[in-house]
Design a protein around this motif. Structure first.
Motif: not given
Ligand code: CP
Ligand code: NVA
Length: 299
Positions: A43-47, A95, A122, A125, A222, A257-258, A285
């Motif tokens: 999963p990812s939000l930022r990237t 990813r 990463h 990041q 993860m 990094p969150l 980012r």
């Protein structure tokens, strides 16, 4: 064409160029008609969002491929996926879990491949982290960053990135959770060239002494969810909180990094601490990846 599988695939000059370009917020449509594929097995939000928005801002577009659709190495062999994607798109952000799969795919790719997070590194990041530190402190070399927590992907890229750019790297982690020896070896070789130090501690208080930046990341990454309970126990004394932050230099930056696990690696409320720069870090980012895409994907 260049792949970015590790932060150490870049030279210090290349990192400086990306930092300079990111700071310009340049949105010329240099990627008009170019397409970026995002193949994410975690999963990812930022990237995901930052890469998609960056492509859009540069006049190109992106498409997201979920693991179920592609079945990398299962439905289809990795070299075949690499060669097919090269016929349709101009770049790939992957990813995934193993750095080996990433390297294997890049070996067969005819387009630039960017590591959007693997179990080992990463790099995007770390680029945003270096940009953030530079924006806040006006320099990189000679500063000291203390990383408190797991020797994971984020720690690896940060360790290599600091060594590359001349920041002293101090880390505290429980025994058995150190960064990989080969990465430490590579970082020490880079640090010898950039004239900085890499050091390890058991106690977080010792690592943060004199640090300009205090950095932490989740204890359970993860893919490690089955170890969460054991890790919570092992890392119990490695939480970054107001007290620990106050033993660093005055006004040291707090970074993460969150996503964050509030009450685990950070005390409740720490993201809102006056010394926290985590949301600028997240925003960066976008800026640094836009610079990276312009560099790698422009015709
Ligand atoms: N920091 C980071 O990579 O966040 P995501 O996992 O949400 O992309
Ligand atoms: N170490 C974390 C970073 C998330 C951005 C993970 O791999 O889950």
């Amino acid at each position: 064409m260049k792949h970015i599988l590790s932060i150490a695939d870049l030279s210090p000059d290349e990192v400086w160029r990306l930092i300079a370009e990111a700071g310009k917020h340049n949105r010329e449509e240099v990627l008009k008609g170019r397409v970026l594929a995002l193949l994410f097995e975690k999963p990812s939000l930022r990237t995901r969002v930052s890469f998609e928005v960056a492509m859009h801002q540069l006049g190109g577009w992106s498409l997201y491929l979920s693991p179920q659709e592609v079945g990398l190495g299962q439905r289809e062999a990795i070299p075949d996926v690499a060669r097919v994607l090269g016929r349709f798109v101009h770049g790939l952000v992957l990813r995934t879990f193993s750095q080996e799969s990433l390297r294997f795919l890049a070996q067969h790719a005819t387009i630039p491949v960017i590591n959007g997070l693997s179990d080992e590194e990463h790099p995007c990041q770390a680029l945003a982290d270096l940009l953030t530190i530079y924006q806040k402190r006006g320099k990189l070399a000679g500063l000291t960053l203390a990383f408190i927590g797991d020797g994971n992907n984020v720690a690896h890229s940060l360790l290599l990135g600091c060594a590359l750019m001349g920041l002293n790297f101090r880390m505290a982690c429980p025994q058995g959770y150190e960064p990989q020896p080969l990465i430490v070896q590579r970082a020490r070789a880079l640090a010898a060239q950039s004239n900085c130090e890499v050091s390890f501690f058991l106690r977080p208080e010792e690592a943060v002494k004199g640090a300009d930046v205090v950095y932490t990341d989740v204890w359970t990454s993860m893919g490690q969810e089955a170890e969460a309970e054991v890790r919570r126990h092992k890392f119990a004394h490695y939480q970054v909180n107001k007290e620990l932050l106050s033993s660093a230099t005055e006004a040291a930056l707090f970074m993460h990094p969150l996503p964050a696990h509030h009450g685990e690696e950070i005390a409740l409320g720490l993201l809102d601490h006056p010394q926290s720069v985590v949301f600028d870090q997240a925003e960066n980012r976008l800026h640094v990846q836009r610079a990276l895409l312009a560099e790698l994907l422009a015709p």
